[in-house]
Design an enzyme around this catalytic site. Structure first.
Site, mmCIF file in Angstrom:
data_model
loop_
_atom_site.group_PDB
_atom_site.id
_atom_site.type_symbol
_atom_site.label_atom_id
_atom_site.label_comp_id
_atom_site.label_asym_id
_atom_site.label_seq_id
_atom_site.Cartn_x
_atom_site.Cartn_y
_atom_site.Cartn_z
ATOM 1 N N LYS A 199 0.378 -6.133 -18.632
ATOM 2 C CA LYS A 199 1.342 -7.143 -18.170
ATOM 3 C C LYS A 199 0.788 -7.916 -16.979
ATOM 4 C CE LYS A 199 4.818 -5.938 -15.243
ATOM 5 N NZ LYS A 199 4.891 -6.747 -14.007
ATOM 6 N N ASN A 200 0.263 -7.181 -15.999
ATOM 7 C CA ASN A 200 -0.136 -7.856 -14.759
ATOM 8 C C ASN A 200 -1.435 -8.640 -14.914
ATOM 9 O OD1 ASN A 200 2.192 -6.930 -13.683
ATOM 10 N ND2 ASN A 200 1.265 -5.336 -12.412
ATOM 11 N N ARG B 2 8.547 -12.284 -10.757
ATOM 12 C CA ARG B 2 7.696 -12.517 -9.603
ATOM 13 C C ARG B 2 6.496 -13.404 -9.970
ATOM 14 N NH1 ARG B 2 7.318 -12.324 -4.044
ATOM 15 N NH2 ARG B 2 5.161 -12.061 -3.479
ATOM 16 N N CYS C 271 11.110 -7.642 -9.335
ATOM 17 C CA CYS C 271 11.707 -6.404 -8.861
ATOM 18 C C CYS C 271 11.980 -6.500 -7.362
ATOM 19 C CB CYS C 271 10.755 -5.236 -9.106
ATOM 20 S SG CYS C 271 10.710 -4.712 -10.812
ATOM 21 N N ARG D 277 9.137 -9.193 -0.100
ATOM 22 C CA ARG D 277 8.168 -9.871 -0.956
ATOM 23 C C ARG D 277 7.997 -11.362 -0.606
ATOM 24 N NH1 ARG D 277 8.183 -7.550 -7.048
ATOM 25 N NH2 ARG D 277 5.982 -7.916 -6.817
ATOM 26 N N PRO D 278 7.580 -11.647 0.621
ATOM 27 C CA PRO D 278 7.361 -13.051 0.979
ATOM 28 C C PRO D 278 6.138 -13.626 0.266
ATOM 29 C CG PRO D 278 6.638 -11.601 2.749
ATOM 30 C CD PRO D 278 7.220 -10.718 1.691
ATOM 31 N N ILE D 279 5.933 -14.943 0.373
ATOM 32 C CA ILE D 279 4.736 -15.547 -0.229
ATOM 33 C C ILE D 279 3.921 -16.295 0.833
ATOM 34 C CG2 ILE D 279 5.544 -15.662 -2.628
ATOM 35 C CD1 ILE D 279 6.252 -18.609 -2.159
ATOM 36 N N ASP D 280 4.069 -15.840 2.090
ATOM 37 C CA ASP D 280 3.377 -16.523 3.188
ATOM 38 C C ASP D 280 1.854 -16.482 3.038
ATOM 39 O OD1 ASP D 280 3.909 -13.720 3.554
ATOM 40 O OD2 ASP D 280 3.091 -13.869 5.575
ATOM 41 N N ASP E 27 2.417 1.071 -7.845
ATOM 42 C CA ASP E 27 3.147 1.071 -9.122
ATOM 43 C C ASP E 27 3.211 2.469 -9.744
ATOM 44 O OD1 ASP E 27 3.600 -1.642 -9.033
ATOM 45 O OD2 ASP E 27 1.777 -2.137 -10.120
ATOM 46 N N ILE F 202 2.903 0.020 0.675
ATOM 47 C CA ILE F 202 2.793 -1.362 0.172
ATOM 48 C C ILE F 202 4.167 -2.054 0.152
ATOM 49 C CG2 ILE F 202 2.007 -2.837 -1.732
ATOM 50 C CD1 ILE F 202 -0.276 -1.251 -0.456
ATOM 51 N N ARG G 40 10.955 -5.260 -19.073
ATOM 52 C CA ARG G 40 10.143 -6.331 -18.475
ATOM 53 C C ARG G 40 8.668 -5.971 -18.550
ATOM 54 N NH1 ARG G 40 11.332 -6.778 -12.881
ATOM 55 N NH2 ARG G 40 9.420 -7.936 -13.109
HETATM 56 N N1 EPU Z 1 2.943 -9.770 0.761
HETATM 57 C C1 EPU Z 1 3.254 -10.535 1.854
HETATM 58 N N2 EPU Z 1 3.048 -11.887 1.785
HETATM 59 C C2 EPU Z 1 2.547 -12.474 0.664
HETATM 60 C C3 EPU Z 1 2.217 -11.691 -0.453
HETATM 61 C C4 EPU Z 1 2.432 -10.326 -0.386
HETATM 62 O O1 EPU Z 1 3.699 -10.024 2.883
HETATM 63 O O2 EPU Z 1 2.377 -13.716 0.671
HETATM 64 C C5 EPU Z 1 3.189 -8.319 0.817
HETATM 65 C C6 EPU Z 1 4.262 -7.903 -0.212
HETATM 66 O O3 EPU Z 1 5.553 -8.092 0.303
HETATM 67 C C7 EPU Z 1 3.907 -6.464 -0.451
HETATM 68 C C8 EPU Z 1 2.379 -6.452 -0.358
HETATM 69 O O4 EPU Z 1 2.026 -7.632 0.369
HETATM 70 O O5 EPU Z 1 4.433 -5.682 0.575
HETATM 71 C C9 EPU Z 1 1.663 -6.469 -1.728
HETATM 72 O O6 EPU Z 1 1.990 -7.637 -2.446
HETATM 73 P P1 EPU Z 1 1.021 -8.302 -3.529
HETATM 74 O O7 EPU Z 1 1.039 -9.760 -3.307
HETATM 75 O O8 EPU Z 1 -0.291 -7.589 -3.534
HETATM 76 O O9 EPU Z 1 1.777 -7.949 -4.850
HETATM 77 P P2 EPU Z 1 2.309 -8.921 -5.995
HETATM 78 O O10 EPU Z 1 1.233 -9.878 -6.364
HETATM 79 O O11 EPU Z 1 3.638 -9.433 -5.643
HETATM 80 C C10 EPU Z 1 1.406 -7.335 -7.867
HETATM 81 C C11 EPU Z 1 1.965 -6.705 -9.109
HETATM 82 C C12 EPU Z 1 2.955 -5.626 -8.710
HETATM 83 C C13 EPU Z 1 2.224 -4.593 -7.868
HETATM 84 C C14 EPU Z 1 1.589 -5.281 -6.644
HETATM 85 C C15 EPU Z 1 0.765 -4.342 -5.777
HETATM 86 C C16 EPU Z 1 1.938 -8.464 -10.719
HETATM 87 C C17 EPU Z 1 2.701 -9.393 -11.571
HETATM 88 N N3 EPU Z 1 2.640 -7.697 -9.905
HETATM 89 O O12 EPU Z 1 2.514 -7.895 -7.165
HETATM 90 O O13 EPU Z 1 3.375 -5.025 -9.921
HETATM 91 O O14 EPU Z 1 3.113 -3.608 -7.437
HETATM 92 O O15 EPU Z 1 0.731 -6.352 -7.089
HETATM 93 O O16 EPU Z 1 -0.255 -3.775 -6.515
HETATM 94 O O17 EPU Z 1 0.723 -8.404 -10.809
HETATM 95 C C18 EPU Z 1 4.883 -4.023 -11.412
HETATM 96 O O18 EPU Z 1 4.089 -4.258 -12.329
HETATM 97 O O19 EPU Z 1 5.886 -3.281 -11.553
HETATM 98 C C19 EPU Z 1 4.665 -4.607 -10.092
HETATM 99 C C20 EPU Z 1 5.620 -4.680 -9.178
#
Ligand code: EPU
Length: 417
Positions: A22-23, A92, A116, A121-124, A305, A327, A397
């Site tokens: 999926k990811n 997401r 989820c 989960r910010p995107i900064d 995960d 995380i 999902r």
């Molecule tokens: N974070 C920030 N700012 C950002 C981006 C992330 O503070 O701009 C923080 C997040 O809040 C979190 C940490 O950094 O605390 C990790 O976030 P990351 O961006 O690495 O994760 P993601 O891209 O949102 C992906 C997977 C998740 C998996 C995480 C960590 C996908 C679609 N999702 O999420 O998968 O847990 O990496 O490995 O690839 C799942 O499949 O159930 C799932 C949640």
């Protein structure tokens, strides 16, 4: 709302072919937007999140054909660079389309993504990396309007190796001539898969999986045919089910190299793990030995995960185990539901302390997120009697036909009428 009944307490015996990742497939589907020709994506799992990605592609003007295994995306006629809020909220990974739209159109308008609820989960980190590359950002009533005025290929450093931010930078930079170095990127196997896909489309990217990715973009990305890697989290789920219930389970079409940490921890717990080229066999008596600490970290550390999955597998461990989640700040929602089954787990801040019990009993439990929901299914199968698991749409999902997959492993499950 769908509920699944699990009749647990019996060992698992069976074989299963693991679904596509999926990811991996979600950023790859976003990447198809960068091509001017159709792309064929094989091993594309039939999931709610994948269907949501198709909807976004279609909304942007692409056509998508899907037979449950192969998706053919034709992005030739794509023309829109706005994703409506209701589509953004579905998952997401909608945020991956930001880098892809900027690469294709030089502009994009999105709102904050859903997915989820594992914390804020910010995107900064995504936004600051994109702005270093020359993207102008303006927030306007919940919308984020982005315009690539002048691409500034250069060195971009991530303060934290965010998976999504790494993917967004790769997607933008792959489509524009120039060379960018991405320092301290995420190193997950899904990043390597995205690199390989973008290279198949004509980009020149090296270093995914290491501490630095060099991206040489091309304005002429073309169509290609690509097979997505196996889903390491789905493989971990079925492996953990075997550990929790006891028995013997053989997983086909896996990549043991992507599961190094989990398999090492299982071996430390006395579980018999056998690996072959693309197979994993798990043999367990259902009561693993304790290890002192499981701490989640970015890859190649222990994946967040898999934290709920392994926790479900050790509720009947011989001894106590501390899970330290580093995380996501809100990733223990499954614990309250485990308690309903007779588990002994205590939360102290970002730690969950599991004291293994001899028996679990069935209960009515509710999934609140994808992996936590899968963990409840595992616990339900290792508990005696009937467990009714609600909120299965969270699990759907990320898991293809979870009921059939568990049945192939010898579990007794049935949909609640
Ligand atoms: N974070 C920030 N700012 C950002 C981006 C992330 O503070 O701009 C923080 C997040 O809040 C979190 C940490 O950094 O605390 C990790 O976030 P990351 O961006 O690495 O994760 P993601 O891209 O949102 C992906 C997977 C998740 C998996 C995480 C960590 C996908 C679609 N999702 O999420 O998968 O847990 O990496 O490995 O690839 C799942 O499949 O159930 C799932 C949640």
């Amino acid at each position: 709302m769908r509920s699944l009944n699990l009749y647990g307490g019996e060992p698992l015996h069976g074989e299963l072919t693991v679904q596509g990742s999926k990811n991996s497939v979600l950023p790859i589907l976003a990447a198809t937007l960068l091509s001017r020709e159709p792309c064929e994506i094989h091993n594309c799992p039939d999931l709610l999140d994948v269907r949501a990605a198709f909807e976004i592609l279609e909304n942007l003007g692409c056509t998508v054909q899907y037979d449950g295994e192969t998706a053919v995306v034709d992005p030739t006629a794509a023309s829109r660079s706005v994703i409506p809020d209701e589509l953004m909220r579905k998952m997401r990974s909608s945020v991956m389309f930001l880098g892809a739209m900027l690469g294709r159109f030089g502009r994009a308008c999105i709102s904050y993504p859903g997915g989820c609820e594992l914390g804020a989960r910010p995107i900064d980190i995504h936004l600051s990396a994109l702005s270093r590359l020359g993207v102008e950002l303006r927030e306007d009533g919940g919308d984020i309007r982005c315009l690539l005025r002048r691409y500034l290929p250069q060195t971009v450093t991530l303060m934290f190796p965010s998976v999504g931010a790494t993917e967004n930078v790769m997607l933008l930079c792959a489509a524009i001539p120039g060379e960018t170095l991405l320092i301290h990127p995420a190193r997950e196997p899904e990043i390597v898969d995205l690199q390989n896909f973008l290279n198949c489309m004509g980009a020149e990217i090296r270093g995914a999986g290491s501490d630095c990715i060099r991206i040489r973009g091309s304005a002429q990305l073309h169509g290609c045919s690509y097979t997505v890697i196996p889903d390491r989290i789905a493989a971990a789920t079925y492996a953990c089910a075997a550990v929790a219930c006891g028995g013997e389970v053989l997983l086909h079409k896996t990549e043991p190299g992507h599961l190094l940490m989990l398999l090492a921890v299982l071996r430390d717990m006395g579980v018999d793990v056998k690996e072959d080229e693309d197979q994993i066999r798990i043999i367990s008596d259902g009561r693993p030995d304790a290890v002192p600490l499981v701490k989640t970290l970015p890859y190649p550390g222990f994946p967040t995960d898999m934290q709920p999955l392994l926790m479900a597998a050790v509720l009947k461990a011989r001894g106590s185990i501390v899970f330290n989640e580093t995380i996501f700040e809100n990733r223990f929602k499954h614990v309250g539901e485990f308690l309903r089954m007779g588990a002994d787990v205590r939360i102290e801040g970002m730690n969950a302390i599991v004291n293994g019990v001899r028996r679990l009993h069935g209960a009515k439990v509710q999934a609140a997120d994808l992996r936590g929901g899968a963990a409840l299914a595992i616990a339900g199968l290792s508990a005696e009697g009937k467990t009714t698991l609600g909120g299965v749409e969270h699990i759907e999902r990320g898991y293809v036909a979870i009921d059939k997959a568990l049945t192939e492993l010898g579990a007794k499950v049935a949909w609640e009428p």
